[in-house]
Motif scaffolding. Structure first.
Motif, PDB file in Angstrom:
ATOM      1  N   LEU A 146       5.404   3.862 -10.787  1.00 16.81           N
ATOM      2  CA  LEU A 146       4.916   4.302  -9.191  1.00 16.81           C
ATOM      3  C   LEU A 146       4.663   5.590  -9.068  1.00 16.81           C
ATOM      4  CD1 LEU A 146       4.561   2.968  -6.213  1.00 16.81           C
ATOM      5  CD2 LEU A 146       7.048   3.573  -6.024  1.00 16.81           C
ATOM      6  N   TYR A 271       1.264   1.609 -10.590  1.00 18.03           N
ATOM      7  CA  TYR A 271       0.786   1.193  -9.338  1.00 18.03           C
ATOM      8  C   TYR A 271       0.812   2.844  -8.446  1.00 18.03           C
ATOM      9  CZ  TYR A 271       3.541  -3.051 -10.538  1.00 18.03           C
ATOM     10  OH  TYR A 271       3.999  -4.157 -11.235  1.00 18.03           O
ATOM     11  N   VAL A 279      -3.731  -0.518  -8.784  1.00 20.44           N
ATOM     12  CA  VAL A 279      -2.732  -1.084  -9.692  1.00 20.44           C
ATOM     13  C   VAL A 279      -3.424  -1.378 -10.951  1.00 20.44           C
ATOM     14  CG1 VAL A 279      -1.089  -2.904 -10.165  1.00 20.44           C
ATOM     15  CG2 VAL A 279      -1.439  -1.995  -7.791  1.00 20.44           C
ATOM     16  N   PRO A 291      -2.966  -2.392  -3.798  1.00 25.43           N
ATOM     17  CA  PRO A 291      -1.759  -2.343  -4.145  1.00 25.43           C
ATOM     18  C   PRO A 291      -0.727  -3.118  -3.241  1.00 25.43           C
ATOM     19  CG  PRO A 291      -2.333  -0.480  -3.542  1.00 25.43           C
ATOM     20  CD  PRO A 291      -3.634  -1.143  -3.629  1.00 25.43           C
TER      21      PRO A 291
END
Length: 322
Positions: A146, A271, A279, A291
């Motif tokens: 992330l 992400y 993503v 996302p």
């Protein structure tokens, strides 16, 4: 045997219905052309487009033919290094998979949750019950990355966080897994989550460590230590079975260059929430510029592509219907 029969009967019935719908639509088009009825032709073409979409979905489902694909599945999520930020990311992944399972009509059970100090979770284990639960979820094993502006950073800096996902099938009665108790260490401890006075004052949670493999499973879903112990043993047998499946797959694909970069436990998907929104699956190249939809459980496109890549080393193509 009955489950297998029902599955085969359902597949055959579906194919026969698709064939009949296609034949009926072709007859309607021919009739509409002969009578000059454009409405009939338009309606029949709409049905054919629907058949095409249904066929694409059924073609993906044919990939779910592994010996454990039809089983229920355990999903473990662990936060990576990074403290609160990665623990929050792990909780976002937990929510994402629970949302996906609910969309798919599956039953979700939270077996274990180890909360973070400030927010999020250090780890969690859920059980997904539904048709082909393991078959759909198995491609989600790996490291998820992330990138975002951290809500826990007072300077609003961009952070990169990692969390790992491990998926393994529930072992049913048709699969025999022998586990020697002498090879295991069993620990009991107090549950860390909510649950009332009884949970917080008794050693009801159970952790089992399989010493030869180093596999660790734990369960704190029930108030009863006996029930948690039984569930933990089931989880351990499932993990050992999944290890064997992994070895078979690695041996089968050792000579295939197209699969040489697909490793269990490696980073599989990124992400990005800032500075742009994307993503991307690093195995298949599938991307989404929404996302939030993905984090709300919209994972089917990623799962379908990963299944196709895993089996064929590429994307499935559905032949055009002329």
């Amino acid at each position: 045997m009955m489950r297998e029969r029902q599955s085969l009967e359902s597949a055959i019935t579906t194919i026969r219905k698709l064939e009949q719908d296609l034949a009926d639509s072709i007859d309607l088009i021919e009739m509409g052309e002969a009578e000059g009825d454009k409405d009939v032709i338009t309606e029949a073409e709409a049905v054919i487009r629907h058949i095409h979409g249904d066929l694409a979905k059924r073609q993906v489902e044919t990939l779910l033919s592994g010996e454990a694909d039809g089983n229920d599945t355990y999903v473990e999520i662990h936060s990576g290094a990074g403290g609160t930020e990665s623990q929050d990311w792990a909780s976002m992944l937990l929510r994402m998979y629970m949302r996906w399972a609910e969309r798919a009509g599956m039953k979700v059970e939270l077996l274990e949750e180890n909360p973070g100090e400030e927010a999020g979770i250090k780890s969690a284990t859920i059980l997904l019950k539904g048709p082909n639960a393991y078959g759909w979820m198995k491609t989600e094993s790996g490291v998820h990355r992330l990138v975002r502006i951290s809500p826990y950073d007072s300077n609003a800096r961009r952070h990169t966080s990692f969390a790992s996902v491990w998926v393994y099938p529930v072992v049913d009665d048709s699969i025999e897994i022998q586990v020697n108790e002498s090879d295991c260490r069993i620990d009991t401890y107090r549950s860390s989550g909510a649950g009332g006075q009884h949970v917080n004052t008794t050693d009801s949670a159970v952790r089992i460590t399989h010493l030869p493999s180093g596999i660790v499973v734990q369960c704190q879903a029930e108030r009863s230590q006996h029930k948690n112990r039984a569930t933990a043993w089931s989880m351990l047998r499932a993990r050992l079975y999944e290890e064997e499946l992994k070895k078979r797959e690695e041996a089968a694909s050792a000579q295939e260059a197209t699969k040489s970069d697909i490793g269990w436990g490696h980073q599989i998907r990124s992400y990005v929430l800032q500075p742009y929104q994307l993503v991307k699956d690093l195995r298949t190249g599938v991307e989404s510029t929404a996302p939030q939809d993905v984090l709300d459980g919209d994972l089917d496109e990623f799962m379908e592509a990963a299944l196709a890549h895993r089996v064929h080393g590429g994307e499935l193509e559905v032949a055009d219907i002329d």
